[in-house]
Write a protein that holds these residues in place. Structure first.
Motif, PDB file in Angstrom:
ATOM      1  N   THR A  57      63.924  33.657  58.157  1.00 36.25           N
ATOM      2  CA  THR A  57      62.708  32.858  58.000  1.00 36.25           C
ATOM      3  C   THR A  57      62.854  31.445  58.553  1.00 36.25           C
ATOM      4  N   ASP A  58      64.079  30.941  58.641  1.00 35.13           N
ATOM      5  CA  ASP A  58      64.301  29.556  59.066  1.00 35.13           C
ATOM      6  C   ASP A  58      65.078  29.486  60.375  1.00 35.13           C
ATOM      7  N   LEU A  59      65.020  28.321  60.999  1.00 42.25           N
ATOM      8  CA  LEU A  59      65.811  28.059  62.194  1.00 42.25           C
ATOM      9  C   LEU A  59      67.295  28.147  61.857  1.00 42.25           C
ATOM     10  N   GLY A  60      68.115  28.420  62.858  1.00 43.01           N
ATOM     11  CA  GLY A  60      69.563  28.419  62.670  1.00 43.01           C
ATOM     12  C   GLY A  60      70.083  29.577  61.855  1.00 43.01           C
ATOM     13  N   CYS A  61      69.337  30.675  61.816  1.00 47.68           N
ATOM     14  CA  CYS A  61      69.739  31.878  61.079  1.00 47.68           C
ATOM     15  C   CYS A  61      70.011  31.567  59.610  1.00 47.68           C
ATOM     16  N   ALA A  62      69.038  30.891  59.008  1.00 48.95           N
ATOM     17  CA  ALA A  62      69.098  30.540  57.588  1.00 48.95           C
ATOM     18  C   ALA A  62      67.826  31.046  56.904  1.00 48.95           C
ATOM     19  N   GLY A  63      67.860  31.080  55.588  1.00 51.01           N
ATOM     20  CA  GLY A  63      66.695  31.500  54.822  1.00 51.01           C
ATOM     21  C   GLY A  63      66.734  32.986  54.514  1.00 51.01           C
ATOM     22  N   LEU A  64      65.581  33.513  54.133  1.00 51.94           N
ATOM     23  CA  LEU A  64      65.482  34.932  53.806  1.00 51.94           C
ATOM     24  C   LEU A  64      65.741  35.767  55.051  1.00 51.94           C
ATOM     25  N   SER A  65      66.400  36.904  54.880  1.00 49.15           N
ATOM     26  CA  SER A  65      66.766  37.725  56.033  1.00 49.15           C
ATOM     27  C   SER A  65      66.274  39.153  55.891  1.00 49.15           C
ATOM     28  N   GLN A  66      66.192  39.815  57.036  1.00 46.55           N
ATOM     29  CA  GLN A  66      65.834  41.231  57.097  1.00 46.55           C
ATOM     30  C   GLN A  66      66.561  41.844  58.275  1.00 46.55           C
ATOM     31  N   VAL A  67      67.158  43.004  58.085  1.00 48.30           N
ATOM     32  CA  VAL A  67      67.883  43.710  59.145  1.00 48.30           C
ATOM     33  C   VAL A  67      66.928  44.638  59.872  1.00 48.30           C
ATOM     34  N   VAL A  68      67.022  44.640  61.205  1.00 50.65           N
ATOM     35  CA  VAL A  68      66.263  45.574  62.045  1.00 50.65           C
ATOM     36  C   VAL A  68      67.291  46.460  62.747  1.00 50.65           C
ATOM     37  N   GLN A  69      67.248  47.732  62.438  1.00 54.12           N
ATOM     38  CA  GLN A  69      68.225  48.690  62.960  1.00 54.12           C
ATOM     39  C   GLN A  69      68.019  48.949  64.455  1.00 54.12           C
ATOM     40  N   PRO A  70      69.065  49.416  65.139  1.00 49.51           N
ATOM     41  CA  PRO A  70      68.948  49.733  66.569  1.00 49.51           C
ATOM     42  C   PRO A  70      67.881  50.796  66.817  1.00 49.51           C
ATOM     43  N   GLY A  71      67.146  50.630  67.904  1.00 47.02           N
ATOM     44  CA  GLY A  71      66.137  51.603  68.282  1.00 47.02           C
ATOM     45  C   GLY A  71      64.885  51.579  67.423  1.00 47.02           C
ATOM     46  N   ARG A  72      64.717  50.532  66.615  1.00 46.04           N
ATOM     47  CA  ARG A  72      63.575  50.444  65.705  1.00 46.04           C
ATOM     48  C   ARG A  72      62.706  49.234  66.002  1.00 46.04           C
ATOM     49  N   SER A  73      61.461  49.327  65.578  1.00 44.20           N
ATOM     50  CA  SER A  73      60.536  48.195  65.590  1.00 44.20           C
ATOM     51  C   SER A  73      60.155  47.913  64.148  1.00 44.20           C
ATOM     52  N   ALA A  74      59.903  46.641  63.837  1.00 48.82           N
ATOM     53  CA  ALA A  74      59.543  46.281  62.470  1.00 48.82           C
ATOM     54  C   ALA A  74      58.606  45.087  62.469  1.00 48.82           C
ATOM     55  N   THR A  75      57.657  45.124  61.540  1.00 52.80           N
ATOM     56  CA  THR A  75      56.851  43.951  61.240  1.00 52.80           C
ATOM     57  C   THR A  75      57.637  43.197  60.179  1.00 52.80           C
ATOM     58  N   VAL A  76      57.950  41.924  60.446  1.00 54.24           N
ATOM     59  CA  VAL A  76      58.915  41.205  59.614  1.00 54.24           C
ATOM     60  C   VAL A  76      58.354  39.974  58.920  1.00 54.24           C
ATOM     61  N   GLY A  77      57.048  39.730  59.019  1.00 55.81           N
ATOM     62  CA  GLY A  77      56.514  38.492  58.469  1.00 55.81           C
ATOM     63  C   GLY A  77      56.896  37.345  59.388  1.00 55.81           C
ATOM     64  N   GLU A  78      56.615  36.124  58.995  1.00 51.92           N
ATOM     65  CA  GLU A  78      56.910  34.982  59.861  1.00 51.92           C
ATOM     66  C   GLU A  78      58.404  34.669  59.860  1.00 51.92           C
ATOM     67  N   ARG A  79      59.026  34.757  61.029  1.00 48.69           N
ATOM     68  CA  ARG A  79      60.473  34.519  61.202  1.00 48.69           C
ATOM     69  C   ARG A  79      60.694  33.495  62.293  1.00 48.69           C
TER      70      ARG A  79
END
Length: 86
Positions: A57-79
């Motif tokens: 969610t934040d700059l610099g790979c900080a904040g809430l996180s979500q993993v996106v697996q290889p070969g997948r698409s995901a709607t992730v909210g504002e990142r």
């Protein structure tokens, strides 16, 4: 615009990461390991690489996180950043 944090010299991940918002699409081709921050938030990710990536969610790979697996698409909210592992 994307900004990448310095990473040790390692092989790039083959494939593409596509970061989308309502207004923009950013493509990272064969991204090297590291953290990539965006000036414009993105809300969808297509991971066409062979490794899982983590979006934050934040700059610099900080904040809430979500993993996106290889070969997948995901709607992730504002990142604001994405991490490519080594």
């Amino acid at each position: 615009m994307l900004a990448a944090a310095a990473a040790p010299a390692m092989a790039a991940t083959n494939g593409r990461l596509i970061l989308r918002s309502a207004e923009t699409t950013k493509v990272l081709s064969n991204p090297s390991p590291g953290c990539y921050s965006t000036t414009t938030p993105f809300s969808a990710v297509t991971n066409d690489t062979a490794t899982a990536v983590t979006v934050y969610t934040d700059l610099g790979c900080a904040g809430l996180s979500q993993v996106v697996q290889p070969g997948r698409s995901a709607t992730v909210g504002e990142r604001r950043s994405v991490s490519v592992p080594s």
